[in-house]
Enzyme design. Structure first.
Site, mmCIF file in Angstrom:
data_model
loop_
_atom_site.group_PDB
_atom_site.id
_atom_site.type_symbol
_atom_site.label_atom_id
_atom_site.label_comp_id
_atom_site.label_asym_id
_atom_site.label_seq_id
_atom_site.Cartn_x
_atom_site.Cartn_y
_atom_site.Cartn_z
ATOM 1 N N CYS A 1 39.194 4.623 20.892
ATOM 2 C CA CYS A 1 39.107 4.242 19.382
ATOM 3 C C CYS A 1 37.845 3.937 19.098
ATOM 4 O O CYS A 1 37.170 3.007 19.811
ATOM 5 C CB CYS A 1 40.402 3.503 19.125
ATOM 6 S SG CYS A 1 41.900 4.228 19.485
ATOM 7 N N LYS B 1 34.966 8.355 26.418
ATOM 8 C CA LYS B 1 33.879 7.486 27.027
ATOM 9 C C LYS B 1 34.079 6.166 27.266
ATOM 10 O O LYS B 1 33.768 5.815 28.107
ATOM 11 C CB LYS B 1 32.558 7.519 25.915
ATOM 12 C CG LYS B 1 31.502 7.101 26.548
ATOM 13 C CD LYS B 1 30.686 8.144 27.651
ATOM 14 C CE LYS B 1 29.366 7.552 28.135
ATOM 15 N NZ LYS B 1 29.135 8.443 29.462
#
Length: 610
Positions: free
Chosen positions: A2, A605
């Protein structure tokens, strides 16, 4: 995972929020949204379960239909959500509001006691519109405001009731006040002539801000004409800002077709710059002395995924050169690990925010000193560690790590070489010779990339229809085989398994059929030829990566007899240059299969949840 962006600017905040959200896309997300205060003191919230581009279109359409009295102000918040608690649907996308629509929040992290808090709030009459844990924060702030109208105090009261991890920004539509808070989740604030900004990633605001201030665990900050900063409930001076670690242009593609291609191509430059930084201090042991860590008898690597493979290379180098015992710990499995006394923990995370690694450190005995190896020296991991090594890889946008793997290997290897010199386990002259050998690495990697660019497209076409792949290696080559398998699996969505070549006949050989691709990382061990022969005898399609004579040679061709040994990677860290063709093979296969190499499905990521 997020991502958070927030802005307090003089004009409409919307363009800043949308641009910031685009720069957060690489972290991975399933939905996206913004909330902007209007001139009439209301919140305009727009959310989408598609990409930021779709959100832009929705925002533009809403603006065309809105009356002039509802013009957007310069205050707003935005979020990219990675679904963990609650399905991917618009109601679960951020920002989330309270019952009245006055308060809007965005949140990264996990609220462990959300179900208990929600049950209490519902009994008190609060109505929830989503399934996610984050919404409880909006209602907690709402409840606190019912007792005292001060937003800053309300946020303090709300976060005091939370258990878990959070980076939050709270926006009050009535007066435009904005408060940020963080605990065990990254968040930075910044000020420039454009205004005030908040983000979970400094790269999202680098275009507008040259400096930033990271929030530490327990910090609560109100942005305004003057920032109000508190730590663990106590008012403190605003910390001194830190220079942004990279220019905004570093995030741009330039002439490259995708970020992965760009970042693969940057590896020789990254390696050369790193060697300039550490070369002298490695050979004389001063790198290690400067870290101020106590002597150690064992080393334990704690990491996940690509970082774990880098840790295997680092540990192998230490064992080979110094005879130091090592442990390789998968961070998520730390509950089943017992470390011996005198163990140094090396925790590796490119982001420094990997939740499994941070939780692993919480569970390990505090008597073990921790060395952090990260590309983010302002991260939670860096703050948690006793010493930090900066990988200096620069920003990496592609979800599949490439140049950060190489940087981790190089920084870690030179650090343990320096440690062996400092402890008297390795002669300085031998260390200097090893550093000289590393100096050849940029040329090796550039050559490997040039050869792979010529040969990989046809190779990928040949194996494109294969349902799965085997990767083999021995000794120092095995971590690179594992990394090659991981890259191919992540990018192409085909299964790929890595094994020690000697294990082939103990099970994996059953997977080899006519045409099965088997990638062999050949660093010169003659026993690899037996594995190759076994595969070919059963119809497998062998692809060798390594020195001269392999299918994807990762070394320049040398003709003079004195340099023939240069064609075999006998260094204790193994064939680092072999990772380049492995990365390029995975990327090319993924492209031929129509996959997004920068944003592989289901992955992020920054893995900030366990």
């Amino acid at each position: 995972m997020c991502g958070i962006i927030a802005a307090r600017v003089s004009d409409d905040a919307t363009p800043f929020l949308l641009d910031g959200l685009e720069r957060l896309e690489y972290r991975g997300y399933d939905s996206v949204g913004i909330a902007v205060r209007t001139a009439s003191g209301k919140l305009e919230t727009v959310r989408s379960v598609s990409r930021v581009g779709d959100l832009r279109a929705l925002v533009a359409a809403r603006a065309d239909a809105a009356p002039a009295s509802d013009a957007r102000s310069g205050v707003g918040i935005g979020h990219t959500r990675w679904a963990t608690d609650g399905a991917v649907r618009e109601e679960n996308a951020h920002p989330h509001a309270d019952c009245s629509g006055r308060i809007s929040i965005v949140h990264n992290g996990t609220i462990d006691n959300a179900h208990q808090l929600r049950a209490t709030l519902e009994r008190q009459g609060h109505v929830f519109r989503s399934d996610v844990d984050s919404e409880v924060i909006a209602h907690l702030v709402e409840r606190a405001l019912g007792v005292d109208p001060d937003l800053l105090l309300a946020v303090h009261i709300a976060v005091a009731q939370l258990e878990g991890s959070w980076a939050i920004v709270v926006l009050d539509a009535r007066d435009g006040r904005m408060v940020a808070a963080a605990d065990r989740s990254p968040l930075v604030v910044a000020r420039s002539d454009r205004g005030d900004f908040v983000s979970s990633d400094v790269g999202a605001i680098a275009e507008w801000c040259e400096t930033f201030v990271p929030l530490r665990d327990g910090d609560v900050v109100e942005l305004g004409e003057a920032w109000s900063w508190s730590s663990e409930g106590v008012a403190v001076p605003v910390p001194f800002p830190t220079a942004s670690p990279f220019a905004p242009s570093a995030l741009e593609l330039g002439d490259h077709p995708d970020h992965m291609a760009k970042e693969i191509g940057e590896q020789p430059e990254v390696v050369a710059a790193l060697l300039d930084r550490v070369r002298r201090r490695t050979a004389d042991g001063s790198t290690w002395v400067g870290l101020g860590l106590p002597p150690f008898d064992r080393l334990a690597v704690v990491a996940c995924g690509t970082s774990l493979h880098a840790g295997q290379v680092i540990a192998g180098t230490l064992r080979t050169l110094g005879g130091v015992p090592t442990d390789i710990v998968v961070a998520s499995e730390v509950d089943h690990v017992v470390l011996a006394p005198g163990t140094l923990v090396v925790a590796i995370s490119q982001s420094g925010e990997t939740a499994d690694v941070l939780r692993a450190l919480d569970r390990l005995d505090e008597r073990h000193p921790v060395l952090a190896l990260t590309n983010n020296v302002h991260s939670s991991l860096a703050r948690r560690a006793d010493a930090v090594l900066d990988c200096h890889a620069g920003p990496e946008v592609g979800v599949a790590a490439t140049k950060t793997f190489t940087a981790q290997v190089l920084v870690g290897v030179t650090a343990v070489v320096s440690a062996l010199v400092a402890s008297g386990r390795l002669e300085a002259s031998r260390a200097a010779a090893l550093v000289d050998e590393l100096a050849e690495l940029p040329e090796r990697m550039a050559t490997a990339a040039a050869v792979a660019a010529d040969r990989v497209p046809l190779l990928a076409t040949t194996v494109r229809d294969a349902p799965g792949f085997l990767f083999l290696g021995r000794g120092p080559g095995l971590p690179y085989a594992a990394e090659g398998a991981l890259k191919l699996e992540v990018l192409s969505y085909r299964w790929a398994e890595a094994y020690p070549a000697g294990e082939l006949k103990h099970g994996p050989l059953a997977l080899v059929d006519e045409g099965t691709p088997v990638v062999v990382v050949d660093h010169g061990d003659p026993r690899l030829q037996w594995a190759v022969a076994e595969v070919r005898a059963r119809g497998g399609f062998v692809v060798t990566v390594g020195g001269e004579g392999t299918d994807l040679p990762a070394l320049p061709r040398r003709t003079d007899a004195a340099d023939l040994a240069w064609g075999r990677s006998t260094a204790p860290w193994g064939p680092i240059e072999a990772v380049v063709p492995l990365q390029m093979l995975a990327r090319e296969l993924a492209l031929q299969l129509g996959c997004d190499v920068d944003k592989p499905r289901n992955l992020a990521k920054w893995v900030t949840v366990e």
